[in-house]
Write an enzyme that holds these catalytic residues in place. Structure first.
Site, PDB file in Angstrom:
ATOM      1  N   HIS A  24       0.840  -1.193   0.000  1.00 29.57           N
ATOM      2  CA  HIS A  24       0.000   0.000   0.000  1.00 29.57           C
ATOM      3  C   HIS A  24       0.877   1.245   0.000  1.00 29.57           C
ATOM      4  O   HIS A  24       1.252   1.750   1.063  1.00 29.57           O
ATOM      5  CB  HIS A  24      -0.907   0.005   1.229  1.00 29.57           C
ATOM      6  CG  HIS A  24      -1.791  -1.197   1.335  1.00 29.57           C
ATOM      7  ND1 HIS A  24      -1.326  -2.429   1.738  1.00 29.57           N
ATOM      8  CD2 HIS A  24      -3.123  -1.354   1.078  1.00 29.57           C
ATOM      9  CE1 HIS A  24      -2.326  -3.295   1.739  1.00 29.57           C
ATOM     10  NE2 HIS A  24      -3.417  -2.677   1.334  1.00 29.57           N
ATOM     11  N   HIS A  75      -4.085   3.143  -3.332  1.00 31.41           N
ATOM     12  CA  HIS A  75      -4.250   2.548  -2.006  1.00 31.41           C
ATOM     13  C   HIS A  75      -3.510   1.225  -1.860  1.00 31.41           C
ATOM     14  O   HIS A  75      -2.677   1.093  -0.957  1.00 31.41           O
ATOM     15  CB  HIS A  75      -5.735   2.326  -1.692  1.00 31.41           C
ATOM     16  CG  HIS A  75      -5.964   1.578  -0.416  1.00 31.41           C
ATOM     17  ND1 HIS A  75      -5.999   2.207   0.801  1.00 31.41           N
ATOM     18  CD2 HIS A  75      -6.123   0.261  -0.178  1.00 31.41           C
ATOM     19  CE1 HIS A  75      -6.171   1.291   1.745  1.00 31.41           C
ATOM     20  NE2 HIS A  75      -6.259   0.101   1.175  1.00 31.41           N
ATOM     21  N   GLU A 112     -17.623  -4.648  24.597  1.00 35.70           N
ATOM     22  CA  GLU A 112     -16.772  -5.829  24.724  1.00 35.70           C
ATOM     23  C   GLU A 112     -15.536  -5.758  23.826  1.00 35.70           C
ATOM     24  O   GLU A 112     -14.417  -6.062  24.268  1.00 35.70           O
ATOM     25  CB  GLU A 112     -17.566  -7.098  24.393  1.00 35.70           C
ATOM     26  CG  GLU A 112     -18.705  -7.407  25.349  1.00 35.70           C
ATOM     27  CD  GLU A 112     -20.006  -6.693  25.001  1.00 35.70           C
ATOM     28  OE1 GLU A 112     -20.999  -6.910  25.709  1.00 35.70           O
ATOM     29  OE2 GLU A 112     -20.024  -5.931  23.999  1.00 35.70           O
ATOM     30  N   HIS A 139     -27.997 -16.159  24.677  1.00 35.40           N
ATOM     31  CA  HIS A 139     -26.953 -15.993  25.688  1.00 35.40           C
ATOM     32  C   HIS A 139     -26.259 -17.302  26.046  1.00 35.40           C
ATOM     33  O   HIS A 139     -25.247 -17.282  26.763  1.00 35.40           O
ATOM     34  CB  HIS A 139     -27.551 -15.381  26.958  1.00 35.40           C
ATOM     35  CG  HIS A 139     -27.874 -13.925  26.835  1.00 35.40           C
ATOM     36  ND1 HIS A 139     -28.613 -13.405  25.806  1.00 35.40           N
ATOM     37  CD2 HIS A 139     -27.540 -12.866  27.626  1.00 35.40           C
ATOM     38  CE1 HIS A 139     -28.738 -12.102  25.963  1.00 35.40           C
ATOM     39  NE2 HIS A 139     -28.090 -11.744  27.053  1.00 35.40           N
TER      40      HIS A 139
END
Length: 749
Positions: free
Chosen positions: A98, A333, A494, A556
């Site tokens: 890149h 890029h 999280e 869950h």
């Protein structure tokens, strides 16, 4: 990700208004509510920069000041062009990479690395160095060029070997491989999040160790990041926390070039980044011309004077700067420019040197070795005075930064396991974890805990870890004993929590641990993988580990998660069955200086499993019960392997088989398959003897068990249900009778 930001007349900016709408969008002090304008400061472009007529720069900050750059006959532009040349040459040689981002950020790098960054190329591990994170890690040739030019042990041959097997210049920067690289980046958004962790560690260590007149912890964390990092949701999680924590020594420079792999980002990225970060409580500078090293220099100087919050510097840049035909396009890029375009770029830049050739005066201008040695020497003098005044604190600081455990740790660990064995309590393993943590957090001040808004469920807090809080001035709030908080409320974040913990571990001085439900490990997974790749000691406390959590149902209830985590190389996974196994699991996790650990813990209570010895628990599996313990004096006819809560099923099935069918069974508790897998062949054979049929029992996916030579698995390859846990156990066959019947059916074949 980036490209030249070149709006056309009438184009719409990221606010949905015209690009001139920066003022209309609320950047003027008089139109921004809630004090956001106070967080946004702008810099005027240099006279050399001609802004596009549809872009209006905010006025220059009255407080801007620029440090005096080191005298050099080499211009900032030439220094930047050296980076551009190395980047395009290395990518071309590798035929992969890149080039655009390094070429676009080169001037920003001149300002930061040439005028502000405190580092010592001759000692990359100097404790009080500034940390630099290249969050947009695909632009790795930027940092490789900088490390080479400033004097790190990264010779030009390594740059020529870019992206090749066993080189020190991997496709994305890797900590531990390349000297001077602070973290492994590539998955976008995690670099800025690691940086938040590093800045947090700096602030907490400064609060704990610094004394009046003795500032031994005093450094900045700098980040380069691009559009992709800001699009990733984790950047929101981390940067909101950075604002809440008032991490004023965190300075981010945004390579705002408007290009990603798919092209100009305006159809899918319309964020007003300035207002977004002001809303987080950050100071915002710019947009400024990212190709004006002096303007970037002034912005960094101003940011360093901010004592109240982190700073975002928005730098407008052109991806592939200097390339006549590739600049400002997605083609710059992620692919080589090509030989012809490189020739044209050299001509456009006035860089008349062969590939990988850097003139001596350019090397001299970049060389940071002497300045780095002087900076570290000055700090050594400061630390010597600190050591004379506070010898015990100095000793503790050195220990912590080396990552060494206290000398009495082994005894602490043994005492914890023995106490658990002696008490033989019936508690959930999440509670057993908290009981172990009470001991370890008292003995190890480096333990820095937390939870993603589930503290009361994960039980990650202890008497020794008050909640971390900051006052309005941004200082760490301390209790009457002068102790700062050591338990972090991450909120419902999280992924952010996991990657911030990685940054804390990378910085040094702390061993981070954090909790959430096991099923939400999916949110954290890529950061867990990065910790394993980087060999960082990070501990994840995953509770509610099975259908045993009951009524919350399949959303869950973890099924595949234990098996999935065990697939991650260099991650230790523990699923303990009782208090003693949990204490040992914690001890092993703390001793694992080069790998992260996942602790899988139950919601439901688990009876203590009687043991004759604790010595082999740390090996990941051990013989828990022989046939003789249920009255059969003969060799085992079968082995039941179980983990966690299912160990009790195995013990009851063993008893049932002995009493009703006179079948002799050995029960093996295997709290950590990953640890057991590293043991010697002799030890494995002593636990799982050859020729004896084996059955595994675990409330989860069965796939991972077949490698242990089992003939059957009592497991779960479907989702759970919403019902009380005892009902679910019966429904899915997790009963002593079903385990016993499985053994009998196996022996009947």
């Amino acid at each position: 990700m980036g490209c030249g930001w070149m709006p056309v007349p009438g184009a719409q900016g990221r606010t949905g208004r015209s690009i001139m709408g920066w003022r209309a969008a609320g950047l003027q002090r008089r139109t921004v509510g809630n004090g956001l304008a106070d967080k946004i400061r702008g810099f005027a472009p240099s006279r050399k920069f001609q802004p596009h007529p549809h872009f209006s720069h905010p006025p220059m900050s009255d407080t801007a000041s620029s440090p005096t750059p080191t005298a050099s006959a080499v211009s900032a532009q030439t220094q930047a062009n050296a980076i551009r040349a190395l980047a395009m040459d290395a990518v071309q040689a590798a035929n992969s990479g890149h080039p655009g981002a390094p070429m676009g950020m080169a001037d920003m790098a001149v300002a930061l690395w040439g005028r502000h960054l405190r580092h010592n190329p001759t000692n990359p591990q100097w404790a009080n160095r500034d940390r630099f994170v290249l969050s947009n890690g695909h632009g790795s040739m930027l940092i490789y060029s900088l490390l080479h030019l400033t004097g790190y042990k990264l010779p030009i041959g390594e740059l020529k070997n870019f992206r090749q097997l066993h080189s020190k210049t991997a496709g994305h920067p890797e900590v531990g491989i390349t000297p001077g690289v602070e973290t492994t980046t590539g998955p976008l958004g995690q670099g800025i999040t690691n940086a938040v962790g590093m800045a947090l560690a700096e602030k907490l260590l400064a609060s704990e160790f610094n004394r009046d007149g003795h500032a031994i912890v005093d450094h900045h964390t700098y980040v380069f990041l691009g559009d992709g990092c800001l699009m990733e949701g984790i950047s929101h999680e981390a940067c909101a926390l950075a604002g809440a924590w008032k991490l004023n020594k965190l300075i981010a420079l945004y390579d705002d070039n408007g290009i990603s792999i798919d092209g100009q980002v305006t159809p899918w990225f319309i964020d007003n980044t300035a207002l977004r970060f002001a809303a987080y409580g950050w100071n915002v500078i710019g947009p400024i011309d990212g190709h004006d090293a002096d303007a970037v220099d002034r912005a960094i100087a101003d940011a360093k004077n901010k004592a109240d919050a982190p700073t975002m510097i928005i730098c407008k840049t052109h991806i592939g700067k200097g390339s006549p035909n590739r600049a400002n396009t997605a083609k710059a890029h992620g692919e080589p420019l090509g030989a012809e375009e490189i020739k044209l770029t050299r001509e456009a830049l006035g860089w008349n040197h062969a590939p990988f050739a850097i003139p001596k005066d350019v090397y001299a201008a970049w060389d940071a070795k002497d300045a780095g040695k002087a900076a570290e020497a000055a700090w050594n003098t400061t630390f010597a005075a600190y050591k004379a005044a506070f010898p015990e604190l100095a000793k503790e600081f050195v220990r912590r930064m080396k990552g060494e455990l206290p000398k009495n740790f082994a005894q602490v660990a043994v005492d914890s396991a023995v106490a658990a064995h002696t008490k033989a309590e019936t508690v959930a393993s999440r509670k057993a974890s908290q009981l172990a943590l009470e001991t370890f957090t008292a003995a190890l001040p480096e333990l820095l805990g937390g939870s993603a808004d589930l503290t009361g469920s994960n039980l990650t807090n202890t008497k020794s870890t008050p909640s971390l809080r900051f006052n309005l001035a941004g200082d760490v709030v301390k209790n009457e004993q002068g102790q700062g908080g050591r338990h972090i409320n991450y909120g419902v974040r999280e992924f952010g929590m996991a990657a911030i913990m990685n940054g804390v571990a990378l910085h040094g001085g702390f061993i981070p641990y954090g909790g959430t439900f096991l099923t939400f490990s999916d949110y954290s997974r890529n950061a867990i993988r990065m910790a394993a790749l980087m060999k960082q000691r990070v501990i994840h406390v995953f509770t509610h580990d099975s259908i045993g959590l009951g009524e919350d149902g399949p959303t869950h209830q973890s099924v595949e998660h234990a098996a999935s985590l065990r697939l991650i190389p260099n991650l230790d996974v523990w699923r303990p069955a009782d208090t003693a196994e949990t204490a040992v699991a914690w001890a092993v996790a703390l001793e694992n200086a080069t790998r992260p650990t996942a602790l899988l813990l139950s919601r439901q209570n688990l009876p203590y499993a009687p043991k004759s010895d604790l010595g082999d628990i740390s090996k990941g599996a051990y013989v828990l019960a022989e046939p003789s313990e249920v009255g059969l004096k003969k060799k085992a006819q079968a082995v039941i392997i179980a983990t966690g809560s299912e160990v009790q099923l195995a013990l009851k099935a063993q008893e049932l088989l002995a009493k009703e069918h006179k079948i002799a069974v050995r029960v093996v508790s295997m709290p950590s398959t990953t640890t057991f897998d590293r043991q010697s062949a002799a030890f494995k054979a002593s636990v799982l003897p050859a020729g004896v049929p084996r059955v595994a029992v675990e409330m989860g996916s069965t796939d991972g068990w077949w490698k242990y030579g089992v003939a059957a698995v009592v497991g779960l390859d479907t989702y759970g249900e919403s019902a009380p846990a005892p009902v679910l156990f019966e429904h899915f066959g997790f009963t002593p009778a079903n385990v016993a019947d499985t053994v009998r059916a196996l022996l009947a074949k």
